[in-house]
Scaffold this motif. Structure first.
Motif, short mmCIF file in Angstrom:
data_model
loop_
_atom_site.label_atom_id
_atom_site.label_comp_id
_atom_site.label_asym_id
_atom_site.label_seq_id
_atom_site.Cartn_x
_atom_site.Cartn_y
_atom_site.Cartn_z
N CYS A 54 1.30 -0.95 0.29
CA CYS A 54 0.23 -0.05 -0.31
C CYS A 54 0.95 0.75 0.29
N VAL A 55 1.00 1.55 -1.09
CA VAL A 55 1.56 3.40 -1.07
C VAL A 55 1.56 4.55 -0.78
N TYR B 19 4.91 3.47 2.21
CA TYR B 19 4.22 2.57 2.14
C TYR B 19 4.46 1.44 3.64
N THR C 58 3.47 -3.01 3.63
CA THR C 58 3.49 -3.67 3.49
C THR C 58 2.83 -5.66 4.13
N CYS D 157 -4.10 6.63 -2.29
CA CYS D 157 -3.44 5.62 -1.49
C CYS D 157 -3.65 4.33 -2.92
N VAL E 211 8.99 4.86 0.31
CA VAL E 211 8.93 5.19 -1.11
C VAL E 211 10.59 5.84 -1.72
N CYS F 156 5.44 2.91 -9.45
CA CYS F 156 4.17 2.47 -9.55
C CYS F 156 3.22 4.26 -9.71
#
Length: 303
Positions: free
Chosen positions: A49-50, A72, A74, A96, A131, A139
């Motif tokens: 999830c960025v 982010y 994970t 997100c 990030v 992304c």
């Protein structure tokens, strides 16, 4: 970071309001909230999830994870959690990008990478990292392909592989490698989790769980708790109680019916365990739903 700024423009264009939105890429989801939300029960799946902007916190077991734009999260296994958007506004929404993790794709990539040291201990299923420019750019390119469907079909698999490669090369790489190990300890814990999810409304049975995982009770308990931050019994209770809260908030079900639906024969036990987890009895949440049903629907959509 310029890539995140450009990514926020794409996410805004593809999210008409608060909620979680599917995309043309099967494992890519876009999430937006125009306001902070109440804590809401949810169930995280293996994903990256960025966070593009805003802030959120996630409670798993007794551990709180907070992350913001430029970081982010994970997640390596399915876990029940409580999610809450803590920073968002109509002018600058919470945004997100979520990519669910495919074990087969990870496994294919891992075959070409140097093998990690054997015997690594299992780690908690969630981790927050910064990030970097390479991940943000990858992304951005995947999200930009949503406006070019023909290009997406050809280039999407390449960019997804690039994102997974970058994740594997990062600090959380060891955790993600374990997802793709066919007979590793994390895979066995995942089998136990699957059994619990399929049978949460039934009485807890450790014998059935150890059979599903092909592990001894002591080994399963230790590895399960290392990954999920909960014992198997605690996980089972949280699945039941989170599902009951969803029924109350999303369907307006009364407290007694919600408890019975998730396997509680005793209303008093259900109320007691519900209050212990959520801080208030289920009858209070049922009353809150009547007063704030639209607000809770938004919170559930982005939790």
């Amino acid at each position: 970071m310029e890539s995140l700024s450009r990514l926020s423009d794409i996410l805004m264009a593809h999210t008409p309001g608060s909620g979680t939105f599917d995309t043309a890429w099967p494992r890519l989801f876009l999430i937006r909230s125009d306001q902070p939300t109440e804590p809401m029960p949810t169930h995280y799946v293996a994903a990256a999830c960025v966070m593009v902007q805003g802030a959120k916190q996630v409670l798993v077991g007794d551990r709180l994870y907070a992350y913001r734009g430029g970081q982010y999260l994970t997640v390596s296994v399915d876990v029940p959690a409580t999610g809450q958007v803590t920073l968002a506004s109509p002018d600058k929404p919470y945004l997100c990008l979520m990519l669910t993790l495919d074990a087969a794709l990870l496994g294919d990539l891992i075959l070409g990478l140097e093998a990690p040291p054997s015997g690594e201990a299992l780690e908690a299923s969630l981790r927050v990292d910064e990030v970097d420019e390479r991940l943000a750019d990858a992304c951005l390119r995947l999200a930009a392909l949503l406006d070019r469907p023909r290009d997406l079909a050809v280039l999407g698999p390449l960019v997804e592989r690039e994102i997974l490669y970058l994740l594997l090369q990062g600090e959380q790489g060891r955790r993600l490698r374990q997802i793709a190990t066919a007979d590793g300890r994390l895979t066995r814990v995942t089998r136990a989790i699957r059994w619990l999810k399929d049978n949460y409304s039934r009485p807890f049975r450790m014998a059935a769980l150890t059979e599903a995982a092909s592990m001894s009770a002591s080994s399963l308990h230790a590895h399960f708790k290392a990954v999920t931050l909960m014992s198997p019994l605690q996980y089972h209770k949280q699945l039941r109680l989170q599902e009951a809260r969803q029924l109350i908030f999303m369907q307006g079900m009364d407290a007694a019916d919600a408890g019975h639906s998730v396997g509680y024969d005793s209303p008093s036990q259900f109320s007691r365990e519900y209050k212990r987890l959520f801080g208030a009895p289920p009858i209070r949440d049922a009353a809150l739903w009547v007063q704030n049903r639209e607000h809770f629907a938004i919170a559930e959509a982005v939790s």
